[in-house]
Design a protein around this motif. Sequence first.
Motif, PDB file in Angstrom:
ATOM      1  N   GLY A 297       7.151  -2.484  13.234  1.00 24.96           N
ATOM      2  CA  GLY A 297       8.139  -3.455  13.682  1.00 24.96           C
ATOM      3  C   GLY A 297       7.989  -3.858  15.131  1.00 24.96           C
ATOM      4  N   CYS A 298       7.003  -3.309  15.845  1.00 25.35           N
ATOM      5  CA  CYS A 298       6.813  -3.632  17.256  1.00 25.35           C
ATOM      6  C   CYS A 298       6.446  -5.093  17.420  1.00 25.35           C
ATOM      7  N   PRO A 299       7.155  -5.852  18.272  1.00 28.85           N
ATOM      8  CA  PRO A 299       6.871  -7.284  18.438  1.00 28.85           C
ATOM      9  C   PRO A 299       5.667  -7.528  19.340  1.00 28.85           C
ATOM     10  N   LEU A 300       4.887  -8.544  18.990  1.00 30.03           N
ATOM     11  CA  LEU A 300       3.719  -8.917  19.788  1.00 30.03           C
ATOM     12  C   LEU A 300       3.806 -10.381  20.174  1.00 30.03           C
ATOM     13  N   THR A 301       3.614 -10.655  21.449  1.00 28.03           N
ATOM     14  CA  THR A 301       3.497 -12.028  21.941  1.00 28.03           C
ATOM     15  C   THR A 301       2.129 -12.166  22.597  1.00 28.03           C
ATOM     16  N   ALA A 302       1.266 -12.913  21.954  1.00 24.10           N
ATOM     17  CA  ALA A 302      -0.103 -13.053  22.469  1.00 24.10           C
ATOM     18  C   ALA A 302      -0.814 -14.174  21.728  1.00 24.10           C
ATOM     19  N   ASP A 303      -1.816 -14.752  22.382  1.00 24.44           N
ATOM     20  CA  ASP A 303      -2.678 -15.759  21.770  1.00 24.44           C
ATOM     21  C   ASP A 303      -4.066 -15.147  21.601  1.00 24.44           C
ATOM     22  N   LEU A 304      -4.411 -14.861  20.363  1.00 23.87           N
ATOM     23  CA  LEU A 304      -5.689 -14.203  20.062  1.00 23.87           C
ATOM     24  C   LEU A 304      -6.720 -15.188  19.522  1.00 23.87           C
ATOM     25  N   THR A 305      -6.442 -16.488  19.668  1.00 20.67           N
ATOM     26  CA  THR A 305      -7.343 -17.526  19.154  1.00 20.67           C
ATOM     27  C   THR A 305      -8.716 -17.446  19.809  1.00 20.67           C
ATOM     28  N   CYS A 317      -3.595  -3.457  21.124  1.00 23.91           N
ATOM     29  CA  CYS A 317      -3.360  -2.071  21.529  1.00 23.91           C
ATOM     30  C   CYS A 317      -2.899  -1.976  22.981  1.00 23.91           C
ATOM     31  N   ALA A 318      -3.412  -2.832  23.848  1.00 24.86           N
ATOM     32  CA  ALA A 318      -2.988  -2.812  25.249  1.00 24.86           C
ATOM     33  C   ALA A 318      -1.528  -3.228  25.367  1.00 24.86           C
ATOM     34  N   ALA A 319      -1.113  -4.210  24.562  1.00 22.83           N
ATOM     35  CA  ALA A 319       0.269  -4.689  24.624  1.00 22.83           C
ATOM     36  C   ALA A 319       1.253  -3.701  24.032  1.00 22.83           C
ATOM     37  N   LEU A 320       0.830  -2.971  23.009  1.00 24.12           N
ATOM     38  CA  LEU A 320       1.739  -2.072  22.299  1.00 24.12           C
ATOM     39  C   LEU A 320       1.474  -0.601  22.593  1.00 24.12           C
ATOM     40  N   LYS A 321       0.637  -0.320  23.565  1.00 29.14           N
ATOM     41  CA  LYS A 321       0.308   1.054  23.942  1.00 29.14           C
ATOM     42  C   LYS A 321      -0.157   1.855  22.726  1.00 29.14           C
ATOM     43  N   VAL A 326     -12.401   2.885  13.968  1.00 27.68           N
ATOM     44  CA  VAL A 326     -12.990   2.476  12.693  1.00 27.68           C
ATOM     45  C   VAL A 326     -13.328   3.725  11.890  1.00 27.68           C
ATOM     46  N   LYS A 327     -12.762   3.812  10.701  1.00 23.42           N
ATOM     47  CA  LYS A 327     -13.034   4.932   9.804  1.00 23.42           C
ATOM     48  C   LYS A 327     -13.639   4.380   8.525  1.00 23.42           C
ATOM     49  N   GLY A 328     -14.952   4.429   8.440  1.00 25.24           N
ATOM     50  CA  GLY A 328     -15.632   3.841   7.296  1.00 25.24           C
ATOM     51  C   GLY A 328     -15.439   2.341   7.294  1.00 25.24           C
ATOM     52  N   THR A 329     -14.836   1.815   6.234  1.00 23.14           N
ATOM     53  CA  THR A 329     -14.583   0.370   6.132  1.00 23.14           C
ATOM     54  C   THR A 329     -13.125   0.032   6.430  1.00 23.14           C
ATOM     55  N   THR A 330     -12.388   0.978   7.031  1.00 29.28           N
ATOM     56  CA  THR A 330     -10.978   0.779   7.362  1.00 29.28           C
ATOM     57  C   THR A 330     -10.765   0.946   8.860  1.00 29.28           C
ATOM     58  N   ILE A 331      -9.810   0.182   9.401  1.00 33.32           N
ATOM     59  CA  ILE A 331      -9.420   0.324  10.805  1.00 33.32           C
ATOM     60  C   ILE A 331      -8.052   1.002  10.849  1.00 33.32           C
ATOM     61  N   LEU A 332      -7.921   2.052  11.641  1.00 32.25           N
ATOM     62  CA  LEU A 332      -6.681   2.821  11.736  1.00 32.25           C
ATOM     63  C   LEU A 332      -6.079   2.651  13.120  1.00 32.25           C
ATOM     64  N   LEU A 333      -4.801   2.207  13.161  1.00 30.55           N
ATOM     65  CA  LEU A 333      -4.069   2.091  14.422  1.00 30.55           C
ATOM     66  C   LEU A 333      -3.162   3.303  14.604  1.00 30.55           C
ATOM     67  N   THR A 334      -3.161   3.848  15.796  1.00 27.94           N
ATOM     68  CA  THR A 334      -2.308   5.004  16.100  1.00 27.94           C
ATOM     69  C   THR A 334      -1.487   4.707  17.352  1.00 27.94           C
ATOM     70  N   GLY A 335      -0.327   5.350  17.454  1.00 25.55           N
ATOM     71  CA  GLY A 335       0.536   5.160  18.622  1.00 25.55           C
ATOM     72  C   GLY A 335       1.916   5.716  18.365  1.00 25.55           C
ATOM     73  N   LYS A 336       2.770   5.703  19.381  1.00 21.91           N
ATOM     74  CA  LYS A 336       4.106   6.293  19.272  1.00 21.91           C
ATOM     75  C   LYS A 336       5.142   5.293  18.774  1.00 21.91           C
ATOM     76  N   GLY A 337       4.814   4.037  18.694  1.00 17.55           N
ATOM     77  CA  GLY A 337       5.807   3.047  18.287  1.00 17.55           C
ATOM     78  C   GLY A 337       6.470   2.424  19.497  1.00 17.55           C
ATOM     79  N   CYS A 338       7.526   1.660  19.266  1.00 17.72           N
ATOM     80  CA  CYS A 338       8.168   0.940  20.359  1.00 17.72           C
ATOM     81  C   CYS A 338       9.678   1.149  20.390  1.00 17.72           C
ATOM     82  N   SER A 339      10.142   2.292  19.894  1.00 14.71           N
ATOM     83  CA  SER A 339      11.582   2.552  19.835  1.00 14.71           C
ATOM     84  C   SER A 339      12.152   2.864  21.197  1.00 14.71           C
ATOM     85  N   ASP A 340      11.297   3.301  22.151  1.00 16.18           N
ATOM     86  CA  ASP A 340      11.818   3.696  23.460  1.00 16.18           C
ATOM     87  C   ASP A 340      12.125   2.485  24.304  1.00 16.18           C
TER      88      ASP A 340
END
Length: 340
Positions: A297-305, A317-321, A326-340
């Motif tokens: 649910g973390c909001p992102l404001t960015a232009d990735l065009t 990742c920089a915006a959301l800490k 890359v794990k095989g053919t999958t990409i895994l995102l990790t982090g603490k979330g944005c509840s704080d």
Amino acid sequence: MSRKKFGQLLQKYLRGECTPAEKAFVEHWYGLIETEESGQELDMNELENRLWDQIQSKMPQDEPGRVIPFRSTSLRWIGIAASLLLIGWLYFAQRQSSPVNPADSLISLVKGDWIERTNNSTHPLVIRLEDGSAVKLAAHSSLRFPAHFATEKRTVYLTGDAFFSVAKMPSRPFYVYAGSVVTKVLGTSFFVRSQSASKQVRVEVVTGRVAVYKETPRKLATTDGVVLSPNQTATFFEEEQHFVTGLVDSPLVIRTSEKERKPISFQFDDTPLAEVLVRLEQAYGINIEVENDSQKGCPLTADLTDQPLYTQLDIICAALKANYEVKGTTILLTGKGCSD
């Protein structure tokens, strides 16, 4: 000299059987083509046509079979070379053909119903196959293929690297043999990179799906293989006898048909991460997972065009800490979330 004899001469040159005079004659005209069309790669038929056109344009005729004497002193030596060529041709026809010299610049060899094309240049060489498929053969690589494909399948053998764009024929699968690895497709585009030194074969898919497996004796069935989708890759390690799957170094947005083609926007304004990742998955056909559900649910404001995938992920990742891997053919995102 007739067109037929010129074609025979060119084949002799490619086999390394020319006399010095014949070799000098062919290389002179080829040099003119290189000068006028620098950087353009020609296949065998195009090369012969261009060479013949060059000769005809600079050797005008007033009667069939008779060449008008040269009026330009700058081209007079070509007439001498042509005379030497004809003499050498008649002399050589009375001798037994000499064996191929492997040190010569070999472009094409015909062995029975099979053709072997070797790219000894420093630039890729495009080869057109009879079924409409195209192969972009890398420098110092070879491709062996039949002059006419079988009715039930299409088979080629690769040494080195090449990019394949295979014509779709569901009833006639296309097989690429590289080392001990077989790549089977129905109609798609992909890279095959075989490294003899490291004994590795790598397949990278651009469009469509391919099956990659280890070659086994015909009597033995094999289940040791993988099916790849766009932006996926598989590397076979000969010594370990197994495949390792992953993602290509620079994933590309997947091309769709005109009817289904809708531009995917990479501009986000307080967009939940879950929706951002769905757009990336749709664009690249890559599965992206989030380890911590609170991140979705973390909001992102960015232009990735106009940014490549991995740069887009770096920005997210920089915006959301967060972090990604890359794990095989999958990409895994990790982090603490944005509840704080």
